[in-house]
Design a protein around this motif. Structure first.
Motif, PDB file in Angstrom:
ATOM      1  N   UNK A  24      33.602  75.246 -29.078  1.00 12.94           N
ATOM      2  CA  UNK A  24      32.284  74.776 -29.163  1.00 12.94           C
ATOM      3  C   UNK A  24      31.293  75.903 -30.068  1.00 12.94           C
ATOM      4  N   UNK A  25      32.099  77.174 -30.656  1.00 14.19           N
ATOM      5  CA  UNK A  25      31.075  78.373 -30.664  1.00 14.19           C
ATOM      6  C   UNK A  25      32.210  78.507 -32.407  1.00 14.19           C
ATOM      7  N   UNK A  45      19.914  89.405 -33.738  1.00 11.02           N
ATOM      8  CA  UNK A  45      20.669  88.965 -32.457  1.00 11.02           C
ATOM      9  C   UNK A  45      21.565  88.732 -31.839  1.00 11.02           C
ATOM     10  N   UNK A  46      22.488  89.647 -32.369  1.00 15.05           N
ATOM     11  CA  UNK A  46      23.536  90.085 -31.552  1.00 15.05           C
ATOM     12  C   UNK A  46      23.142  91.047 -30.615  1.00 15.05           C
ATOM     13  N   UNK A  47      22.513  92.256 -31.825  1.00 15.21           N
ATOM     14  CA  UNK A  47      22.546  93.162 -30.652  1.00 15.21           C
ATOM     15  C   UNK A  47      21.524  93.103 -29.914  1.00 15.21           C
ATOM     16  N   UNK A  48      20.775  91.946 -28.953  1.00 13.25           N
ATOM     17  CA  UNK A  48      19.642  92.349 -28.665  1.00 13.25           C
ATOM     18  C   UNK A  48      20.562  91.559 -27.253  1.00 13.25           C
ATOM     19  N   UNK A  57      13.588  84.731 -39.501  1.00 11.39           N
ATOM     20  CA  UNK A  57      15.010  84.137 -40.345  1.00 11.39           C
ATOM     21  C   UNK A  57      15.743  84.165 -38.838  1.00 11.39           C
ATOM     22  N   UNK A  58      15.853  84.757 -37.708  1.00 14.81           N
ATOM     23  CA  UNK A  58      16.281  84.473 -36.504  1.00 14.81           C
ATOM     24  C   UNK A  58      16.049  83.239 -35.779  1.00 14.81           C
ATOM     25  N   UNK A 117      19.066  76.666 -35.096  1.00 12.74           N
ATOM     26  CA  UNK A 117      20.405  75.651 -36.032  1.00 12.74           C
ATOM     27  C   UNK A 117      21.184  75.667 -35.395  1.00 12.74           C
ATOM     28  N   UNK A 118      21.440  77.101 -34.927  1.00 12.82           N
ATOM     29  CA  UNK A 118      23.098  76.715 -33.606  1.00 12.82           C
ATOM     30  C   UNK A 118      22.876  76.645 -32.406  1.00 12.82           C
ATOM     31  N   UNK A 119      22.052  76.461 -32.114  1.00 14.37           N
ATOM     32  CA  UNK A 119      21.134  76.172 -30.277  1.00 14.37           C
ATOM     33  C   UNK A 119      21.617  77.395 -29.407  1.00 14.37           C
ATOM     34  N   UNK A 120      21.666  78.726 -30.446  1.00 16.58           N
ATOM     35  CA  UNK A 120      21.980  79.361 -29.829  1.00 16.58           C
ATOM     36  C   UNK A 120      21.431  80.398 -28.440  1.00 16.58           C
ATOM     37  N   UNK A 121      21.604  80.756 -27.251  1.00 14.76           N
ATOM     38  CA  UNK A 121      21.209  81.223 -26.008  1.00 14.76           C
ATOM     39  C   UNK A 121      21.748  82.644 -26.206  1.00 14.76           C
ATOM     40  N   UNK A 122      22.686  82.443 -25.166  1.00 18.58           N
ATOM     41  CA  UNK A 122      23.133  84.473 -25.138  1.00 18.58           C
ATOM     42  C   UNK A 122      24.728  84.844 -25.512  1.00 18.58           C
ATOM     43  N   UNK A 123      25.596  83.302 -25.579  1.00 21.93           N
ATOM     44  CA  UNK A 123      26.497  83.856 -25.451  1.00 21.93           C
ATOM     45  C   UNK A 123      27.396  83.144 -26.790  1.00 21.93           C
ATOM     46  N   UNK A 124      28.450  83.278 -27.279  1.00 22.68           N
ATOM     47  CA  UNK A 124      29.862  82.843 -27.559  1.00 22.68           C
ATOM     48  C   UNK A 124      31.318  83.141 -27.357  1.00 22.68           C
TER      49      UNK A 124
END
Length: 303
Positions: A19-20, A97-100, A130-131, A137-144
């Motif tokens: 999924x990632x 985004x990753x740092x947060x 941009x974030x 677009x990536x449906x990003x929540x908090x992990x990968x």
């Protein structure tokens, strides 16, 4: 965590890793692009990942932050075609985004500092917009699930069976090797579980531990990773690390960022001075009617 729980967690992450992964068709398109095409080329992407590594080191961020940022960047680039002038904004957005997600709030660099130290030509509001685009677009929540996820689990499993080898099998060294590999887009096509196991086996061969080699083989059987696939990526990892250790290889220059905080600028590093006036990304920068394959005509930053 005991060995049984570690193997269970390993299986859970293995089932989720697909999924990632970046879209392979998108990665191939980037690899086939030349610098004269006006698109993101592999060389352009790799150079920007090295810049992200430099920023990660400068702000004292963890390897987890860097690996997650690269994962977000590659997934976005493999999905959305952008112009090279927008790449800095996308890459720094992915890092922020990753740092947060991975860093303590008190250690987070404000967007204006990321922009200033990275010598970028866009504003904090551009970064924020941009974030939102990347997250949507990536449906990003908090992990990968990344190669670092597996590298950490493999390392824990190995140490749970061979505690006397703790000082020899260095997770820090494995992480450094992973970062070197991620600076090449070709490794973004590898399954994270396979890339991590390739790195582990490389280090096990270096320390010449038969016990740990048996553990690596057990992990391979547990995840049903084929010999052909593991051999392919192990050879690529060995070649990459050999190239990277050679004096001819151009490595990320973490010191190049330091000049910008010398003297007077250093006194204002933690201030919130405004950045130079530059055109910003319009609020209507994303046209939902546009194909996910192309956004270069509707995105415009200050670069």
């Amino acid at each position: 965590m005991d060995a049984f729980k570690l193997m269970k967690e390993l299986r859970v992450n293995y089932e989720q890793e697909a999924h990632y992964l970046p879209k392979e068709t998108g990665l191939r398109l980037i690899e086939s692009t030349t610098e004269d095409d006006g698109r993101i080329s592999a060389k352009c992407r790799d150079a920007k990942v090295e810049d992200v590594w430099s920023l990660t080191s400068f702000f004292g961020y963890s390897t987890q932050t860097f690996v997650l940022a690269v994962n977000l960047l590659d997934r976005f680039l493999a999905m959305i075609r952008i112009q090279p002038k927008h790449l800095s904004c996308v890459s720094v957005s992915c890092l922020h985004m990753a740092a947060k997600v991975t860093e303590e709030e008190c250690n987070l660099a404000p967007p204006v500092e990321l922009i200033r130290i990275g010598q970028c030509r866009f504003t904090a509001s551009d970064l924020c917009r941009m974030e939102k685009i990347v997250a949507e677009k990536l449906n990003f929540k908090s992990k990968a699930v990344t190669a670092l996820t597996f590298l950490d689990l493999y390392h824990q499993i190995a140490l749970s069976h061979c505690t006397d080898r703790k000082e020899i099998l260095s997770l820090e060294k494995l992480e450094a090797q992973l970062k070197a590999c991620l600076c090449r887009i070709s490794f973004s096509k590898a399954k994270p579980s396979v890339l991590a196991l390739s790195l582990l086996r490389q280090e096990i061969h270096a320390v010449q531990s038969e016990d740990m080699l048996e553990i690596a083989c057990h992990i391979q059987r547990h995840l049903k990773i084929t010999d052909v696939e593991l051999r392919l990526w192990s050879e690529r990892v060995a070649r990459c690390l050999s190239d990277y250790s050679s004096p001819e290889c151009s490595k990320p220059n973490h010191r190049k960022l330091q000049w910008i905080v010398s003297r007077r600028t250093a006194q204002n590093l933690h201030s919130y001075r405004t950045v130079p006036e530059l055109p910003t990304i319009p609020e209507h920068c994303w046209d939902e009617s546009e194909s996910e394959d192309s956004c270069e005509d509707v995105m415009s930053s200050g670069e």
